[in-house]
Motif scaffolding. Structure first.
Motif, short mmCIF file in Angstrom:
data_model
loop_
_atom_site.label_atom_id
_atom_site.label_comp_id
_atom_site.label_asym_id
_atom_site.label_seq_id
_atom_site.Cartn_x
_atom_site.Cartn_y
_atom_site.Cartn_z
N GLU A 79 23.63 9.95 39.78
CA GLU A 79 23.51 8.48 39.87
C GLU A 79 24.23 7.87 38.68
O GLU A 79 23.62 7.58 37.66
CB GLU A 79 22.03 8.07 39.84
N ARG A 80 25.52 7.75 38.80
CA ARG A 80 26.24 7.13 37.69
C ARG A 80 27.40 6.31 38.23
O ARG A 80 27.87 6.56 39.35
CB ARG A 80 26.74 8.19 36.69
N ALA A 81 27.79 5.36 37.45
CA ALA A 81 28.91 4.51 37.86
C ALA A 81 30.21 5.28 37.75
O ALA A 81 30.34 6.18 36.92
CB ALA A 81 28.96 3.26 36.98
N PRO A 82 31.17 4.95 38.59
CA PRO A 82 32.47 5.61 38.46
C PRO A 82 33.14 5.24 37.14
O PRO A 82 32.93 4.15 36.62
CB PRO A 82 33.26 5.07 39.66
N GLN A 83 33.92 6.20 36.64
CA GLN A 83 34.68 5.93 35.40
C GLN A 83 35.76 4.89 35.64
O GLN A 83 36.03 4.05 34.81
CB GLN A 83 35.37 7.21 34.94
#
Lengths: 391, 251
Positions: free
Chosen positions: A37-41
């Motif tokens: 669950e992380r935002a795209p770079q």
């Protein structure tokens, strides 16, 4: 020595890890996925619309444009002219959202009486939704028709209340009652090995001479004689043919040969997309996508003929135009320029590298569109550190 | 085009063109209206699927037609027949869509759309009632009516349909884009999943990047790996864009 000790510990750890893994393998059904669950770079995305098709109702100065990038149907006043210093023109209304059944839209039609908007989807949705004059936002269509997969162009015979569509995926033309809805079947279909339909896109009708014009990219699918065609037919194989415009009788049905074909190097056809027919002038206007041009042919042209006019060049601002519409009342041709977030207006007699009469921009001037459309895959060129995106 | 593969060994780009039933190979770095350096197309070649993968070590291109996996010589040019095919009832091939090959561990993986992808209109109700998709795992050199060595399918797997896939030979991983119900514009269930070559049955992915507001994923269609930077690069249809995730734990 130190290395050996470290190696020994690592080996022991590896054995333990392997045991854990083996233990886990016996119960993989119970595996709990690790959710990332992380935002795209980084995100590569065009924030402005890619105009794909255009329709005009001159009586109400209604200009409707479909947008394949943000999945919108936008209405502008056809007289709008985005000032040079403005970032963009705001539309009068926007129809967009998951209730609309409208996504990769490539064809649009305005009913001259009701002002309803008909929209064709291409590769991701198999619907033709129809919206009322007042629809806006995430509107449910007032009705919708289940269409074959891969429709592209639409043209309507108002007198007979019939709508004609090209089907890219089946190399066919389907004809429905204009009010068709739900799972209604077509009245007739033009398809088969004799038709020379080769990746059909645009469609235009000459109601005076009762003709159908169809633009073809030239991706032919050769099927056994008598086959109904289509890329999933048994024994089908492919062939690259030159792009073409094929002409049929308005009431054609089945596996019919074209009456004539416009094809060859003089035509300059290169991904010929939407078309519009100017009945009083007996001229066929073609949005020639891969050539960044608008070509005009005589209605009776045949074979390897040069267009009688071509709008093309840096002054025109035309870049990858899939859509075109004629405003016969005001003597204008409007062009959906997908590569520049713009709709461009020219006189119907325009020829050469001419400046548009007006421009409606959906994005900043001089900002080239990314043209990412239905990116079904992605590749990575490790030598050049480049991301490859097919459309 | 619904696939693109960069062959780093030969510096070439390979794409399928299903409208013209062709496989085109371009030089790496090709630009503009540049002609391909090779074309596989013709009556012997037959129909070509929407996706493919390249084995640059054994010089083969893998694609499919109908429910048949077809393998062509990578360096072929012109009308060539497949050098082997996988087809038949034991294969469980039904509407193959994703395809990926691992030339190091000799693995071939096929993603199924099962009942999806028909030319006929499919409603949401249809997709909920029809057989769901799957990942079939074969040996790279399999031929004929062979059983897959593994089948990942079922509600725990989360697979409704599988689009583009990539394999990561170093860790024997299958990375697949699962865009969810075809008729739903922004399906709740879409994700990017990572499974193991050894998975078999109704197995959840080891890792998943779900489609939600945090990840910004909506409808992942394509995926490629950049192990050098420990990145997963995803093309997303509903975003009409490309999203790059740093996921060092997968590599």
């Amino acid at each position: 020595m130190i290395k050996a000790q470290r190696g020994g510990k690592l080996w022991l750890l590896s054995v333990l890890s392997a045991g854990l893994v083996l233990g886990a393998q016996t119960r993989t059904e119970d595996r709990k996925p690790i959710t990332i669950e992380r935002a795209p770079q980084r995100v590569i995305k065009d924030q402005y619309p890619s105009f794909s098709a255009v329709a005009i109702n001159p009586d109400e100065n209604m200009l409707v444009v479909t947008d394949e990038n943000l999945f919108q149907i936008l209405e502008y006043d056809r007289r709008e002219n985005t000032p040079a210093q403005a970032r963009l023109s705001e539309p009068k209304r926007v129809i967009s959202g998951p209730n609309t059944r409208a996504e990769m839209m490539c064809g649009v039609y305005i009913d001259p009486v009701t002002k309803e908007i008909y929209v064709l989807n291409n590769d991701t949705q198999n619907w033709l939704p129809v919206f009322s004059r007042d629809a806006r936002g995430n509107a449910t269509p007032s009705r919708y028709l289940a269409t074959p997969h891969g429709t592209f162009g639409i043209a309507v015979d108002e007198e007979k209340q019939q709508m004609y569509m090209t089907v890219q995926h089946q190399n066919s033309i389907v004809v429905y009652p204009k009010q068709a809805a739900g799972e209604e079947k077509p009245l007739r279909t033009i398809a088969g090995s004799d038709t020379q339909l080769e990746d059909p896109h645009g469609i235009a009708l000459d109601l005076k001479n009762r003709l159908i014009f169809v633009s073809n990219f030239g991706n032919a699918q050769i099927s056994p004689p008598g086959s109904s065609g289509g890329r999933r037919s048994a024994d089908t194989y492919g062939k690259f043919e030159p792009p073409s415009i094929t002409v049929y009788p308005l009431d054609a049905s089945g596996n019919v040969k074209p009456l004539r074909v416009i094809e060859g190097p003089k035509t300059r056809l290169n991904w010929p997309s939407q078309m519009a027919f100017h009945e009083p002038r007996q001229e066929l206007f073609v949005a020639n996508d891969a050539d960044d041009s608008i070509l005009v042919f005589r209605a009776g042209d045949q074979g390897d003929v040069a267009p009688i006019r071509a709008i093309k060049g840096p002054t025109t601002g035309i870049k990858n135009p899939p859509g075109i519409a004629l405003d016969i009342k005001n003597g204008e041709v409007s062009v959906a320029s997908m590569g520049t977030h713009a709709v461009l207006f020219f006189p119907v007699t325009a020829d050469g590298d001419v400046k548009p009469l007006r421009i409606i921009r959906g994005g900043p001037a001089n900002q080239v569109a990314l043209n990412i459309g239905n990116p079904g895959a992605v590749g990575y060129d490790t030598k050049r550190d480049q991301i490859l995106v097919p459309n | 085009m619904h696939d693109v593969r960069y062959d780093a060994v030969h510096d070439e780009i390979v794409v399928p063109v299903p409208y013209a039933q062709a496989i085109l190979t371009f030089r790496g770095g090709a630009d503009g209206q540049e002609a391909p350096i090779r074309i596989i197309q013709g009556p012997k070649t037959g129909a070509i699927g929407s996706r493919l993968d390249v084995d640059p070590i054994h010089n083969e291109i893998f694609t499919y037609t109908g429910n048949t996996v077809t393998v062509y010589p990578r360096e072929a040019n012109g009308d060539v027949a497949p050098i082997r095919v996988i087809r038949g009832p034991d294969t469980q091939l039904k509407r193959p869509y994703g395809i990926a090959v691992d030339p190091i561990n000799d693995i071939l993986v096929i993603g199924l759309n099962s009942n999806f992808g028909s030319d006929e209109p499919i409603t949401v109700e249809d997709t909920e009632s029809l057989e769901k998709g799957a990942i079939l795992i074969f040996n790279r050199t399999d031929s004929g009516n062979v059983k897959p060595r593994g089948v990942i399918r079922g509600p725990k797997s989360g697979i409704i349909r599988i689009n583009q896939m990539q394999l990561y030979p170093q860790k024997k991983l299958i990375v697949g884009a699962m865009p969810g119900v075809i008729d739903s514009m922004e399906p709740d269930s879409a994700f990017l999943g990572v499974w193991s070559y050894d998975d078999n049955g109704d197995i959840p992915p080891k890792w998943k990047i779900p489609a939600n507001d945090r990840t910004k994923l909506k409808k992942p269609f394509g995926v490629v790996l950049n192990p050098k930077n420990k990145e997963v690069i995803i093309s997303d249809m509903r975003n009409q864009g490309v999203l790059v995730f740093s996921v060092p734990e997968v590599f």
